[in-house]
Motif scaffolding. Structure first.
Motif, mmCIF file in Angstrom:
data_model
loop_
_atom_site.group_PDB
_atom_site.id
_atom_site.type_symbol
_atom_site.label_atom_id
_atom_site.label_comp_id
_atom_site.label_asym_id
_atom_site.label_seq_id
_atom_site.Cartn_x
_atom_site.Cartn_y
_atom_site.Cartn_z
ATOM 1 N N GLU A 1 0.834 -1.215 0.000
ATOM 2 C CA GLU A 1 0.000 0.000 0.000
ATOM 3 C C GLU A 1 0.864 1.259 0.000
ATOM 4 N N THR B 1 0.961 4.059 -2.975
ATOM 5 C CA THR B 1 0.692 5.475 -2.715
ATOM 6 C C THR B 1 1.820 6.358 -3.239
ATOM 7 N N GLN C 1 -5.486 14.370 4.012
ATOM 8 C CA GLN C 1 -5.531 12.922 4.233
ATOM 9 C C GLN C 1 -4.516 12.499 5.288
ATOM 10 N N ILE C 2 -3.335 13.067 5.269
ATOM 11 C CA ILE C 2 -2.317 12.742 6.273
ATOM 12 C C ILE C 2 -2.786 13.139 7.664
ATOM 13 N N TRP D 1 -5.901 13.546 8.721
ATOM 14 C CA TRP D 1 -7.036 12.722 9.129
ATOM 15 C C TRP D 1 -6.568 11.338 9.568
ATOM 16 N N GLN D 2 -5.641 10.759 8.834
ATOM 17 C CA GLN D 2 -5.172 9.427 9.172
ATOM 18 C C GLN D 2 -4.336 9.431 10.440
ATOM 19 N N SER D 3 -3.590 10.491 10.689
ATOM 20 C CA SER D 3 -2.799 10.554 11.921
ATOM 21 C C SER D 3 -3.696 10.810 13.124
ATOM 22 N N GLY E 1 -6.668 9.476 13.455
ATOM 23 C CA GLY E 1 -7.516 8.323 13.671
ATOM 24 C C GLY E 1 -8.841 8.389 12.939
ATOM 25 N N GLY F 1 -10.953 7.953 9.595
ATOM 26 C CA GLY F 1 -10.853 7.299 8.287
ATOM 27 C C GLY F 1 -9.953 6.145 8.347
#
Length: 73
Positions: free
Chosen positions: A7, A11, A64-65, A67-69, A71, A73
């Motif tokens: 993955e 990316t 996106q970074i 949001w993912q960091s 928690g 999504g």
């Protein structure tokens, strides 16, 4: 090892591909504008639209970074 990082590799390659496409679009636009003697205002608008599109992809990546960091999504 490849299966674990599939993955991440996907990316990274997608991002490099998008950068390459934007560069090729920029070169194509530059060539067309130069051959047709487009005034500076028209060149500014054409390059501005291309830059806004690239900045949209960059903003999407940054959001996106975060949001993912966080928690989400």
């Amino acid at each position: 090892m490849l299966a674990e990082n599939y993955e991440l590799i996907e990316t990274i390659m997608l991002n490099f591909g998008l950068v390459g496409l934007f560069l090729l679009m920029g070169f194509a636009i530059h060539d067309v504008l130069k051959k047709n003697n487009v005034p500076k205002v028209g060149r500014f608008v054409a390059y501005g639209v291309l830059m806004l599109g690239a900045m949209g992809f960059l903003a999407k990546g940054i959001i996106q970074i975060f949001w993912q960091s966080g928690g989400i999504g």
